[in-house]
Design a protein around this motif. Structure first.
Motif, PDB file in Angstrom:
ATOM      1  N   PHE A   5      17.100  39.802 -29.526  1.00 22.37           N
ATOM      2  CA  PHE A   5      16.535  38.622 -30.182  1.00 22.37           C
ATOM      3  C   PHE A   5      15.095  38.819 -30.647  1.00 22.37           C
ATOM      4  CE2 PHE A   5      19.953  36.649 -27.616  1.00 22.37           C
ATOM      5  CZ  PHE A   5      20.630  36.025 -28.648  1.00 22.37           C
ATOM      6  N   SER A   6      14.327  39.653 -29.964  1.00 19.52           N
ATOM      7  CA  SER A   6      12.926  39.829 -30.351  1.00 19.52           C
ATOM      8  C   SER A   6      12.439  41.207 -29.923  1.00 19.52           C
ATOM      9  CB  SER A   6      12.050  38.734 -29.722  1.00 19.52           C
ATOM     10  OG  SER A   6      10.730  38.834 -30.184  1.00 19.52           O
ATOM     11  N   GLU A   7      12.817  42.200 -30.698  1.00 21.57           N
ATOM     12  CA  GLU A   7      12.453  43.573 -30.358  1.00 21.57           C
ATOM     13  C   GLU A   7      10.942  43.767 -30.384  1.00 21.57           C
ATOM     14  OE1 GLU A   7      13.536  48.178 -31.661  1.00 21.57           O
ATOM     15  OE2 GLU A   7      14.418  46.473 -32.731  1.00 21.57           O
ATOM     16  N   ASN A   8      10.253  43.131 -31.355  1.00 21.66           N
ATOM     17  CA  ASN A   8       8.790  43.246 -31.442  1.00 21.66           C
ATOM     18  C   ASN A   8       8.111  42.761 -30.167  1.00 21.66           C
ATOM     19  OD1 ASN A   8       8.371  44.258 -34.164  1.00 21.66           O
ATOM     20  ND2 ASN A   8       9.186  42.308 -34.869  1.00 21.66           N
ATOM     21  N   PRO A  63      11.092  29.126 -15.762  1.00 20.86           N
ATOM     22  CA  PRO A  63      11.038  30.132 -16.829  1.00 20.86           C
ATOM     23  C   PRO A  63      12.424  30.601 -17.251  1.00 20.86           C
ATOM     24  CG  PRO A  63      10.456  31.121 -14.726  1.00 20.86           C
ATOM     25  CD  PRO A  63      10.550  29.647 -14.489  1.00 20.86           C
ATOM     26  N   PRO A  64      12.541  31.079 -18.490  1.00 17.93           N
ATOM     27  CA  PRO A  64      13.843  31.580 -18.948  1.00 17.93           C
ATOM     28  C   PRO A  64      14.222  32.871 -18.251  1.00 17.93           C
ATOM     29  CG  PRO A  64      12.134  32.057 -20.562  1.00 17.93           C
ATOM     30  CD  PRO A  64      11.493  31.192 -19.513  1.00 17.93           C
ATOM     31  N   TYR A  65      15.505  33.044 -17.997  1.00 23.64           N
ATOM     32  CA  TYR A  65      16.008  34.293 -17.435  1.00 23.64           C
ATOM     33  C   TYR A  65      16.671  35.059 -18.585  1.00 23.64           C
ATOM     34  CZ  TYR A  65      16.115  30.737 -13.720  1.00 23.64           C
ATOM     35  OH  TYR A  65      15.829  29.685 -12.900  1.00 23.64           O
ATOM     36  N   ILE A  66      15.976  36.055 -19.111  1.00 21.34           N
ATOM     37  CA  ILE A  66      16.470  36.812 -20.257  1.00 21.34           C
ATOM     38  C   ILE A  66      16.378  38.296 -19.937  1.00 21.34           C
ATOM     39  CG2 ILE A  66      16.241  37.253 -22.726  1.00 21.34           C
ATOM     40  CD1 ILE A  66      14.793  34.598 -22.980  1.00 21.34           C
ATOM     41  N   ARG A  67      17.507  38.952 -19.807  1.00 20.44           N
ATOM     42  CA  ARG A  67      17.532  40.374 -19.451  1.00 20.44           C
ATOM     43  C   ARG A  67      17.115  41.224 -20.634  1.00 20.44           C
ATOM     44  NH1 ARG A  67      22.748  42.253 -16.349  1.00 20.44           N
ATOM     45  NH2 ARG A  67      21.324  43.995 -15.982  1.00 20.44           N
ATOM     46  N   VAL A  68      16.801  42.461 -20.341  1.00 24.33           N
ATOM     47  CA  VAL A  68      16.243  43.372 -21.332  1.00 24.33           C
ATOM     48  C   VAL A  68      17.127  43.496 -22.569  1.00 24.33           C
ATOM     49  CG1 VAL A  68      17.233  45.349 -20.094  1.00 24.33           C
ATOM     50  CG2 VAL A  68      15.382  45.716 -21.708  1.00 24.33           C
ATOM     51  N   GLN A  69      18.437  43.534 -22.377  1.00 20.08           N
ATOM     52  CA  GLN A  69      19.332  43.713 -23.525  1.00 20.08           C
ATOM     53  C   GLN A  69      19.195  42.568 -24.521  1.00 20.08           C
ATOM     54  OE1 GLN A  69      20.144  43.812 -20.320  1.00 20.08           O
ATOM     55  NE2 GLN A  69      21.705  45.361 -19.848  1.00 20.08           N
ATOM     56  N   ASN A  70      19.086  41.346 -23.997  1.00 19.69           N
ATOM     57  CA  ASN A  70      18.961  40.181 -24.872  1.00 19.69           C
ATOM     58  C   ASN A  70      17.576  40.100 -25.507  1.00 19.69           C
ATOM     59  OD1 ASN A  70      21.587  39.203 -24.457  1.00 19.69           O
ATOM     60  ND2 ASN A  70      20.982  38.251 -22.527  1.00 19.69           N
ATOM     61  N   MET A  71      16.537  40.512 -24.764  1.00 24.91           N
ATOM     62  CA  MET A  71      15.198  40.520 -25.335  1.00 24.91           C
ATOM     63  C   MET A  71      15.125  41.468 -26.524  1.00 24.91           C
ATOM     64  SD  MET A  71      12.104  40.165 -22.593  1.00 24.91           S
ATOM     65  CE  MET A  71      12.809  40.924 -21.153  1.00 24.91           C
ATOM     66  N   VAL A  72      15.706  42.634 -26.363  1.00 20.72           N
ATOM     67  CA  VAL A  72      15.706  43.619 -27.444  1.00 20.72           C
ATOM     68  C   VAL A  72      16.470  43.084 -28.646  1.00 20.72           C
ATOM     69  CG1 VAL A  72      16.487  45.911 -28.147  1.00 20.72           C
ATOM     70  CG2 VAL A  72      15.456  45.582 -25.896  1.00 20.72           C
ATOM     71  N   TYR A 124       9.512  42.480 -27.147  1.00 20.04           N
ATOM     72  CA  TYR A 124       9.881  43.346 -26.029  1.00 20.04           C
ATOM     73  C   TYR A 124       9.035  44.619 -26.016  1.00 20.04           C
ATOM     74  CZ  TYR A 124      12.516  46.704 -23.268  1.00 20.04           C
ATOM     75  OH  TYR A 124      12.859  47.665 -22.355  1.00 20.04           O
ATOM     76  N   GLU A 125       8.889  45.251 -27.156  1.00 22.66           N
ATOM     77  CA  GLU A 125       8.108  46.487 -27.237  1.00 22.66           C
ATOM     78  C   GLU A 125       6.649  46.238 -26.875  1.00 22.66           C
ATOM     79  OE1 GLU A 125       9.231  49.381 -27.487  1.00 22.66           O
ATOM     80  OE2 GLU A 125      11.314  48.955 -28.035  1.00 22.66           O
ATOM     81  N   TYR A 126       6.153  45.063 -27.222  1.00 28.02           N
ATOM     82  CA  TYR A 126       4.777  44.704 -26.849  1.00 28.02           C
ATOM     83  C   TYR A 126       4.637  44.601 -25.334  1.00 28.02           C
ATOM     84  CZ  TYR A 126       0.845  41.599 -25.837  1.00 28.02           C
ATOM     85  OH  TYR A 126      -0.287  41.035 -25.295  1.00 28.02           O
ATOM     86  N   TYR A 127       5.579  43.944 -24.679  1.00 29.69           N
ATOM     87  CA  TYR A 127       5.538  43.826 -23.219  1.00 29.69           C
ATOM     88  C   TYR A 127       5.510  45.195 -22.551  1.00 29.69           C
ATOM     89  CZ  TYR A 127       6.985  38.949 -23.983  1.00 29.69           C
ATOM     90  OH  TYR A 127       7.065  37.641 -24.393  1.00 29.69           O
ATOM     91  N   LYS A 128       6.286  46.120 -23.099  1.00 32.03           N
ATOM     92  CA  LYS A 128       6.405  47.445 -22.507  1.00 32.03           C
ATOM     93  C   LYS A 128       5.184  48.335 -22.796  1.00 32.03           C
ATOM     94  CE  LYS A 128       9.752  48.768 -20.750  1.00 32.03           C
ATOM     95  NZ  LYS A 128      10.202  48.726 -19.330  1.00 32.03           N
ATOM     96  N   SER A 129       4.374  47.949 -23.755  1.00 31.31           N
ATOM     97  CA  SER A 129       3.226  48.771 -24.151  1.00 31.31           C
ATOM     98  C   SER A 129       2.063  48.608 -23.175  1.00 31.31           C
ATOM     99  CB  SER A 129       2.761  48.390 -25.560  1.00 31.31           C
ATOM    100  OG  SER A 129       2.092  47.150 -25.544  1.00 31.31           O
ATOM    101  N   LEU A 183       4.038  36.081 -42.011  1.00 33.42           N
ATOM    102  CA  LEU A 183       4.124  34.695 -41.560  1.00 33.42           C
ATOM    103  C   LEU A 183       5.362  34.475 -40.702  1.00 33.42           C
ATOM    104  CD1 LEU A 183       2.864  31.887 -41.693  1.00 33.42           C
ATOM    105  CD2 LEU A 183       4.218  31.448 -43.756  1.00 33.42           C
ATOM    106  N   GLN A 184       6.439  35.153 -41.044  1.00 31.28           N
ATOM    107  CA  GLN A 184       7.681  35.025 -40.284  1.00 31.28           C
ATOM    108  C   GLN A 184       7.498  35.511 -38.844  1.00 31.28           C
ATOM    109  OE1 GLN A 184      10.972  37.227 -41.889  1.00 31.28           O
ATOM    110  NE2 GLN A 184      12.461  36.388 -40.458  1.00 31.28           N
ATOM    111  N   LEU A 185       6.825  36.649 -38.686  1.00 33.88           N
ATOM    112  CA  LEU A 185       6.595  37.177 -37.347  1.00 33.88           C
ATOM    113  C   LEU A 185       5.639  36.291 -36.558  1.00 33.88           C
ATOM    114  CD1 LEU A 185       7.053  39.374 -35.265  1.00 33.88           C
ATOM    115  CD2 LEU A 185       5.230  40.714 -36.334  1.00 33.88           C
ATOM    116  N   MET A 186       4.607  35.782 -37.199  1.00 34.47           N
ATOM    117  CA  MET A 186       3.653  34.899 -36.521  1.00 34.47           C
ATOM    118  C   MET A 186       4.338  33.627 -36.031  1.00 34.47           C
ATOM    119  SD  MET A 186       0.096  35.182 -38.671  1.00 34.47           S
ATOM    120  CE  MET A 186      -0.659  33.964 -37.585  1.00 34.47           C
ATOM    121  N   ASN A 187       5.201  33.062 -36.880  1.00 32.09           N
ATOM    122  CA  ASN A 187       5.917  31.842 -36.492  1.00 32.09           C
ATOM    123  C   ASN A 187       6.906  32.116 -35.368  1.00 32.09           C
ATOM    124  OD1 ASN A 187       4.612  30.172 -38.313  1.00 32.09           O
ATOM    125  ND2 ASN A 187       6.099  30.550 -39.945  1.00 32.09           N
ATOM    126  N   LYS A 188       7.416  33.339 -35.319  1.00 31.76           N
ATOM    127  CA  LYS A 188       8.354  33.692 -34.255  1.00 31.76           C
ATOM    128  C   LYS A 188       7.637  33.941 -32.936  1.00 31.76           C
ATOM    129  CE  LYS A 188      12.262  36.766 -33.292  1.00 31.76           C
ATOM    130  NZ  LYS A 188      13.095  37.887 -33.805  1.00 31.76           N
TER     131      LYS A 188
END
Length: 231
Positions: free
Chosen positions: A163-166, A152-161, A168-173, A125-130
């Motif tokens: 704050f929300s690694e899940n 749109p937000p300007y968020i570089r890769v370092q910050n994406m990883v 980021y990894e999805y985007y890269k998949s 539930l925590q991941l779904m809400n996030k």
């Protein structure tokens, strides 16, 4: 959202003035305040515009509520109590429209396809809400739009990883199918540009406020390629 609504209202006023002014005044679509030259669109016409033409999505619940409230205030602007009472008596509709089908809560970039990448998402539930997965085609009937605007937000890769690694990894998949995510130094606005183009109708137009550096740096090559191919 407020600017978009105001723009469409002014467009309607201009169109009616140029094409059917007398008819618009007689039918009540336009009205003029005594002693002034200013023309205003009726509450009913503004309400139709708001309900049928203005849509928005945000991942922040507070932003959703503030936007709804602001739009409702805007649609009431310049309308008299007599006009509102007359509308209610004739239609039996509530004075304030329900904007739940127009302004929606969700993640513009992550849909339920995420479950193919991480099948455990529905068990957290925590991941779904996030993540707040959002399916455009299911939430909006057509799923395509004539015009898309945003900042749109300007968020570089370092910050994406960080704050929300899940996410980021999805985007890269390969599951996400984001072409711009293949950049080594990904910025989140790349993805918003790509998603916006996907959601446009064939003759649609998009306006975003974004940094210009993608035109110059190596990591912007994927976005430049996308824009040049999509024209």
């Amino acid at each position: 959202m407020l600017s978009a609504f105001e723009y469409v209202v002014n467009y309607h006023i201009e169109y009616l003035c140029q094409n059917s002014l007398e008819e618009a005044l007689q039918s009540g679509k336009l009205y003029q305040l005594p002693g002034t030259q200013n023309l205003f669109l009726s509450y009913e016409q503004k309400r139709k515009i708001l309900e049928n033409l203005i849509y928005g999505v945000d991942i922040d619940p507070l932003a959703i509520e503030v936007t709804k409230f602001s739009l409702l205030l805007k649609v009431l602007e310049d309308s008299s109590a007599e006009e509102l009472d007359a509308y209610h008596a004739r239609t039996h509709n509530r004075i304030l429209p329900n904007l739940d089908e127009n302004i929606k809560l969700g993640n513009s970039l992550v849909d339920s396809n995420y479950a193919h990448y991480n099948r455990a998402v529905y068990q957290s539930l925590q991941l779904m809400n996030k993540l707040r997965m959002f399916d455009w085609n299911r939430e909006f009937t057509e799923g395509k739009f004539d015009a898309i605007i945003g900042n749109p937000p300007y968020i570089r890769v370092q910050n994406m990883v960080h704050f929300s690694e899940n996410e980021y990894e999805y985007y890269k998949s390969e599951v996400s199918k984001y072409e711009t995510a293949k950049s080594d130094l990904l910025d989140k606005y790349f993805l918003f540009m790509e998603k916006g183009l996907q959601l446009l109708k064939p003759k649609g137009k998009m306006g975003y406020i974004i940094p210009h550096k993608f035109m110059l740096i190596k990591s912007g090559a994927s976005l430049r390629k996308l824009l040049s191919e999509k024209k």
